[in-house]
Write a protein that holds these residues in place. Structure first.
Motif, PDB file in Angstrom:
ATOM      1  N   ASP A 158       0.832  -1.206   0.000  1.00 16.21           N
ATOM      2  CA  ASP A 158       0.000   0.000   0.000  1.00 16.21           C
ATOM      3  C   ASP A 158       0.865   1.255   0.000  1.00 16.21           C
ATOM      4  O   ASP A 158       0.542   2.246  -0.663  1.00 16.21           O
ATOM      5  CB  ASP A 158      -0.938   0.013   1.214  1.00 16.21           C
ATOM      6  CG  ASP A 158      -2.002  -1.068   1.149  1.00 16.21           C
ATOM      7  OD1 ASP A 158      -2.211  -1.661   0.066  1.00 16.21           O
ATOM      8  OD2 ASP A 158      -2.624  -1.336   2.198  1.00 16.21           O
ATOM      9  N   ILE A 182       3.902   1.554  -1.279  1.00 16.05           N
ATOM     10  CA  ILE A 182       4.469   1.695  -2.631  1.00 16.05           C
ATOM     11  C   ILE A 182       3.398   2.166  -3.608  1.00 16.05           C
ATOM     12  O   ILE A 182       3.653   3.034  -4.449  1.00 16.05           O
ATOM     13  CB  ILE A 182       5.108   0.374  -3.085  1.00 16.05           C
ATOM     14  CG1 ILE A 182       6.341   0.094  -2.220  1.00 16.05           C
ATOM     15  CG2 ILE A 182       5.477   0.415  -4.566  1.00 16.05           C
ATOM     16  CD1 ILE A 182       6.943  -1.269  -2.417  1.00 16.05           C
ATOM     17  N   ALA A 183       2.193   1.629  -3.496  1.00 19.64           N
ATOM     18  CA  ALA A 183       1.094   2.063  -4.369  1.00 19.64           C
ATOM     19  C   ALA A 183       0.785   3.543  -4.144  1.00 19.64           C
ATOM     20  O   ALA A 183       0.502   4.276  -5.104  1.00 19.64           O
ATOM     21  CB  ALA A 183      -0.152   1.217  -4.110  1.00 19.64           C
ATOM     22  N   LEU A 229       2.943   5.834  -3.226  1.00 19.64           N
ATOM     23  CA  LEU A 229       4.010   6.588  -3.887  1.00 19.64           C
ATOM     24  C   LEU A 229       3.776   6.662  -5.396  1.00 19.64           C
ATOM     25  O   LEU A 229       3.969   7.714  -6.014  1.00 19.64           O
ATOM     26  CB  LEU A 229       5.373   5.945  -3.605  1.00 19.64           C
ATOM     27  CG  LEU A 229       5.883   6.034  -2.172  1.00 19.64           C
ATOM     28  CD1 LEU A 229       7.165   5.217  -2.030  1.00 19.64           C
ATOM     29  CD2 LEU A 229       6.103   7.476  -1.762  1.00 19.64           C
ATOM     30  N   ALA A 230       3.345   5.550  -5.972  1.00 19.34           N
ATOM     31  CA  ALA A 230       3.068   5.534  -7.409  1.00 19.34           C
ATOM     32  C   ALA A 230       1.925   6.487  -7.749  1.00 19.34           C
ATOM     33  O   ALA A 230       2.003   7.240  -8.735  1.00 19.34           O
ATOM     34  CB  ALA A 230       2.736   4.116  -7.867  1.00 19.34           C
ATOM     35  N   GLU A 231       0.888   6.496  -6.937  1.00 18.09           N
ATOM     36  CA  GLU A 231      -0.252   7.392  -7.177  1.00 18.09           C
ATOM     37  C   GLU A 231       0.173   8.847  -7.028  1.00 18.09           C
ATOM     38  O   GLU A 231      -0.228   9.708  -7.823  1.00 18.09           O
ATOM     39  CB  GLU A 231      -1.394   7.061  -6.211  1.00 18.09           C
ATOM     40  CG  GLU A 231      -2.635   7.895  -6.435  1.00 18.09           C
ATOM     41  CD  GLU A 231      -3.191   7.789  -7.851  1.00 18.09           C
ATOM     42  OE1 GLU A 231      -3.762   8.792  -8.334  1.00 18.09           O
ATOM     43  OE2 GLU A 231      -3.065   6.730  -8.487  1.00 18.09           O
ATOM     44  N   ARG A 232       0.973   9.115  -6.023  1.00 16.28           N
ATOM     45  CA  ARG A 232       1.469  10.487  -5.822  1.00 16.28           C
ATOM     46  C   ARG A 232       2.291  10.944  -7.030  1.00 16.28           C
ATOM     47  O   ARG A 232       2.155  12.077  -7.493  1.00 16.28           O
ATOM     48  CB  ARG A 232       2.314  10.528  -4.557  1.00 16.28           C
ATOM     49  CG  ARG A 232       2.826  11.886  -4.198  1.00 16.28           C
ATOM     50  CD  ARG A 232       3.521  11.834  -2.857  1.00 16.28           C
ATOM     51  NE  ARG A 232       4.246  13.058  -2.629  1.00 16.28           N
ATOM     52  CZ  ARG A 232       5.217  13.188  -1.764  1.00 16.28           C
ATOM     53  NH1 ARG A 232       5.576  12.164  -1.024  1.00 16.28           N
ATOM     54  NH2 ARG A 232       5.831  14.339  -1.614  1.00 16.28           N
ATOM     55  N   ALA A 233       3.129  10.055  -7.547  1.00 13.62           N
ATOM     56  CA  ALA A 233       3.933  10.389  -8.726  1.00 13.62           C
ATOM     57  C   ALA A 233       3.050  10.627  -9.949  1.00 13.62           C
ATOM     58  O   ALA A 233       3.318  11.521 -10.762  1.00 13.62           O
ATOM     59  CB  ALA A 233       4.933   9.269  -9.013  1.00 13.62           C
ATOM     60  N   ARG A 234       1.976   9.840 -10.084  1.00 11.81           N
ATOM     61  CA  ARG A 234       1.047  10.032 -11.210  1.00 11.81           C
ATOM     62  C   ARG A 234       0.349  11.386 -11.133  1.00 11.81           C
ATOM     63  O   ARG A 234       0.232  12.082 -12.130  1.00 11.81           O
ATOM     64  CB  ARG A 234      -0.002   8.930 -11.214  1.00 11.81           C
ATOM     65  CG  ARG A 234       0.281   7.787 -12.148  1.00 11.81           C
ATOM     66  CD  ARG A 234      -0.928   6.885 -12.320  1.00 11.81           C
ATOM     67  NE  ARG A 234      -1.303   6.157 -11.125  1.00 11.81           N
ATOM     68  CZ  ARG A 234      -0.667   5.099 -10.664  1.00 11.81           C
ATOM     69  NH1 ARG A 234       0.379   4.640 -11.282  1.00 11.81           N
ATOM     70  NH2 ARG A 234      -1.074   4.489  -9.581  1.00 11.81           N
ATOM     71  N   THR A 235      -0.114  11.745  -9.947  1.00  9.67           N
ATOM     72  CA  THR A 235      -0.899  12.969  -9.817  1.00  9.67           C
ATOM     73  C   THR A 235      -0.041  14.226  -9.797  1.00  9.67           C
ATOM     74  O   THR A 235      -0.546  15.314 -10.010  1.00  9.67           O
ATOM     75  CB  THR A 235      -1.766  12.941  -8.551  1.00  9.67           C
ATOM     76  OG1 THR A 235      -0.942  12.768  -7.411  1.00  9.67           O
ATOM     77  CG2 THR A 235      -2.798  11.817  -8.623  1.00  9.67           C
ATOM     78  N   SER A 282       2.943  14.449 -11.662  1.00 12.76           N
ATOM     79  CA  SER A 282       3.966  14.239 -12.680  1.00 12.76           C
ATOM     80  C   SER A 282       4.417  15.524 -13.356  1.00 12.76           C
ATOM     81  O   SER A 282       5.519  15.612 -13.869  1.00 12.76           O
ATOM     82  CB  SER A 282       3.476  13.241 -13.733  1.00 12.76           C
ATOM     83  OG  SER A 282       2.370  13.760 -14.434  1.00 12.76           O
TER      84      SER A 282
END
Length: 100
Positions: A81, A83-84, A86-92, A94
């Motif tokens: 969760d 890591i997910a 962090l990935a979502e934060r990077a997507r939003t 970018s």
């Protein structure tokens, strides 16, 4: 700020610990099973299990002369969760840039 998830990620960066976790995902195993499956020495397996136990990734269950180790899926889920997130934060974010 270092999180528990970061500590788990560091632990799983070791190939033997990652293999132990992978094996424990399928069933509870004792040290002798892990030695057989990995080919590592018993003292090495025991050391890695101690580190995983101290981090809360596995739990020990005494059974006669043996101790079986079981994976604690909630700890891995919390790491996943993190890591997910962090990935979502990077997507939003970018397109975000800090000015120089």
């Amino acid at each position: 700020m270092i999180s528990a998830a970061t500590d788990v990620i560091k632990l799983l960066a070791d190939p033997l610990r990652a293999r132990i976790v992978q094996l424990l995902a399928g069933e509870a195993l004792c040290t002798c099973h892990l030695v057989e499956e990995t080919g590592a020495r018993q003292t090495n397996i025991s050391n890695h299990l101690r580190q995983l136990r101290e981090a809360g990734v596995v739990e020990a269950e005494p059974c006669g002369r043996f101790t079986y180790y079981r994976l604690r899926p909630e700890v891995l889920q919390a790491t996943a969760d993190h890591i997910a997130g962090l990935a979502e934060r990077a997507r939003t974010h970018s397109e975000a840039r800090r000015p120089c």
